[in-house]
Design an enzyme around this catalytic site. Structure first.
Site, PDB file in Angstrom:
ATOM      1  N   CYS A  94      25.797  41.698   3.887  1.00  0.00           N
ATOM      2  CA  CYS A  94      24.814  42.481   3.128  1.00  0.00           C
ATOM      3  C   CYS A  94      25.027  43.988   3.252  1.00  0.00           C
ATOM      4  CB  CYS A  94      23.400  42.137   3.577  1.00  0.00           C
ATOM      5  SG  CYS A  94      22.983  40.401   3.345  1.00  0.00           S
ATOM      6  N   HIS A 355      18.405  41.274  -4.398  1.00  0.00           N
ATOM      7  CA  HIS A 355      19.408  41.677  -3.401  1.00  0.00           C
ATOM      8  C   HIS A 355      20.748  41.006  -3.708  1.00  0.00           C
ATOM      9  CE1 HIS A 355      21.473  42.460   0.262  1.00  0.00           C
ATOM     10  NE2 HIS A 355      20.961  41.499   1.013  1.00  0.00           N
ATOM     11  N   CYS A 385      20.382  45.312   7.210  1.00  0.00           N
ATOM     12  CA  CYS A 385      20.835  44.306   8.164  1.00  0.00           C
ATOM     13  C   CYS A 385      21.947  43.509   7.505  1.00  0.00           C
ATOM     14  CB  CYS A 385      19.695  43.396   8.589  1.00  0.00           C
ATOM     15  SG  CYS A 385      18.883  42.521   7.228  1.00  0.00           S
ATOM     16  N   GLY A 387      24.098  39.669   7.704  1.00  0.00           N
ATOM     17  CA  GLY A 387      24.200  38.341   8.263  1.00  0.00           C
ATOM     18  C   GLY A 387      25.235  38.284   9.378  1.00  0.00           C
TER      19      GLY A 387
END
Length: 399
Positions: A94, A355, A385, A387
Site C-alpha cells: 500500500c 484505496h 501503512c 501490508g
C-alpha cells in the site's frame, strides 16, 4: 530507512485519474491504461518535452491485468517518453505510490536523472481467479478450486491474517471502539463531499475517456464515495465483517477501487534549465517496519522517523494525510502520534474515495501539494501503512 533530501528537488506536476468503484466505470481499464492517462496529463501540466525524463517509477501491488508486469515500461512508452528511458515497477504494497516518489528522489539526488516520473496504478476490479498447481497435470479424482487472487492479496500469509483483522488488533490495542470508527468514516464521506463541491480535486484530477459500443463518455469524479448521503445510522447498521462485535465494517474500511496517479520530479538545475515550475519541495522521507499483526501502526514510526530526519516535530506540520486503510487503523495512529485531526485528512480519504493499493501514495502526495498552495501553508506530510507490517511517509514544503 530515513533520509533528508541532500539537495533541492521538486514536484513540478501531479495528476491522478478519478477513482472507480469495484466493478465500476474503470473496471475495463488496465493499470497501464490508467497510468498512461495520468502520466500524459502530468507531462502536459509540466509543459516539458518527454525526452528530458530520465527515469520512470510506477507503483503496483497485484499485477491484475495481462500487461501489468510491464507496467512502468509500457506507461513510459505509451506516454511518449523515449524508448531509451528506463522504467521500474515498484511494490511496497500500500506504500507503493509513495515508494515510487522516494526512488525518483534518490535517483535525482545521486545524479542518475534530472527529471523523473513517479506514479502508481491499480485496477483491483481486474484481479483474476487462479487455478494453482495444475501446470504439471492433476490426479483423478480432483475437485479443482479457484483462488480469488484479490482476497489473497489482502491476506498476509506469513501471519495467516487478513488486513482487516490486523486493523481489529491495532484498534483494540489502542482502545478504539466501533462508534468512533463509524463517526470517523462519516467524517471521511462528508469531508469528501465538501471538498468535491468546492472544487478542491479539480487541479489533481484528469478525466478518463471511456469508449464503449454506445460511444465515448468522460469519467471525471470519484465513483466510490457516498458523500453527503452517508449517515451515522446507515453506518451503524452495517455488521462487523471479520470479528463478532468487531470494529471493521464495509462502511468504515477503505473501498476496493481502481485508479492511477503520476507525478513529475525535477532537480533545481532541471527546473531552471527547462523552465519547470516547482509546486512543492521534497524535504525528507522514511519507511519503517512493525509487527505484521498490527501493520496499520506503520505510519507511527514512519512519521516519527521522517520528522526526526528533518529536524521537525508534528507541531511544525500544517497539513497531514494518513491513508485511511481502516478507520480503526487511522484512529490508532492518530492516538499514538497525538495527531491534530483539525489538520488531517481534511478532504476525505480512502474510506470515501477508495484505496487502489499501488496508487494511493500518488493521490495523497498530489493532493497535499495542491492543498499547501491553496491554504498557503508551509509543511505537509503524507503516510500509509503497508501490508506485511510497514509504514512509509514523505514530508514536503510549499514552494
Amino acid at each position: 530507512m530515513a533520509a533528508k533530501a541532500a539537495k533541492n528537488l521538486f514536484i513540478v506536476a501531479a495528476k491522478r485519474t478519478p477513482f472507480g468503484s469495484m466493478g465500476g466505470t474503470l473496471s475495463t481499464q488496465t493499470p497501464t491504461d490508467l497510468g498512461t492517462v495520468a502520466t500524459k496529463a502530468a507531462i502536459a501540466q509540466a509543459g516539458c518535452d518527454p525526452a528530458i525524463i530520465g527515469d520512470i517509477f510506477f507503483g503496483n501491488v497485484s499485477q491484475t491485468a495481462i500487461d501489468t508486469p510491464y507496467l512502468a515500461r509500457h506507461v513510459g512508452i505509451r506516454a511518449g517518453i523515449p524508448i531509451e528511458t528506463p522504467a521500474l515497477t515498484v511494490n511496497r504494497l500500500c506504500g507503493s505510490g509513495f515508494e515510487s516518489i522516494v526512488l525518483a528522489a534518490k535517483g535525482i539526488i545521486v545524479g542518475e536523472s534530472e527529471v523523473s516520473v513517479a506514479g502508481g496504478a491499480e485496477t483491483m476490479s481486474m484481479a483474476p481467479y487462479a487455478l494453482r498447481d495444475v501446470r504439471k497435470g492433476t490426479k483423478f479424482p480432483n475437485n479443482l478450486v479457484l483462488e480469488d487472487t484479490l482476497w489473497s492479496a489482502l491476506n498476509d500469509q506469513h501471519i495467516k491474517m487478513p488486513m482487516a483483522l490486523t486493523a481489529e488488533k491495532v484498534g483494540e490495542k489502542m482502545g478504539i471502539n466501533r462508534v468512533e470508527c463509524d463517526e470517523y468514516a462519516l467524517r471521511s464521506q462528508h469531508n469528501w463531499q465538501k471538498a468535491q463541491d468546492e472544487g478542491r480535486f479539480a487541479q489533481e484530477i484528469t478525466p478518463v475517456e471511456i469508449v464503449t459500443k454506445k460511444g465515448t463518455t468522460t469519467f471525471s469524479v470519484d465513483e466510490h464515495p457516498r458523500g453527503g448521503a452517508a449517515t451515522i445510522e446507515s453506518l451503524a447498521k452495517l455488521p462487523s465483517m471479520f470479528k463478532k462485535d468487531g470494529l471493521v465494517s464495509a462502511g468504515n474500511a477503505s473501498g476496493i477501487s481502481d485508479g492511477a496517479g503520476s507525478l513529475i520530479l525535477a532537480s533545481e538545475d532541471a527546473c531552471k534549465k527547462h523552465n519547470l515550475k516547482p509546486l512543492s519541495r521534497i524535504v525528507a522521507w522514511a519507511s519503517a517496519g512493525v509487527d505484521p499483526s498490527i501493520m496499520g501502526y506503520g505510519p507511527v514510526p514512519a512519521i516519527e522517523k521522517t520528522l526526526a530526519c528533518a529536524g521537525l516535530t508534528l507541531k511544525d506540520i500544517d497539513i497531514i494525510e494518513v491513508n485511511e486503510a481502516f478507520a480503526a487503523q487511522y484512529l490508532a495512529c492518530e492516538k499514538a502520534l497525538g495527531i491534530d485531526r483539525t489538520i488531517t485528512n481534511l478532504d476525505g480519504g480512502a474510506i470515501a474515495m477508495g484505496h487502489p493499493t499501488g496508487c494511493s501514495g500518488s493521490r495523497i502526495m498530489s493532493h497535499l501539494t495542491y492543498e499547501l498552495i491553496r491554504q498557503n501553508k508551509k509543511y505537509a506530510i503524507g503516510s500509509a501503512c503497508c501490508g506485511g507490517g510497514q509504514g512509509i511517509a514523505i514530508l514536503i514544503e510549499r514552494c
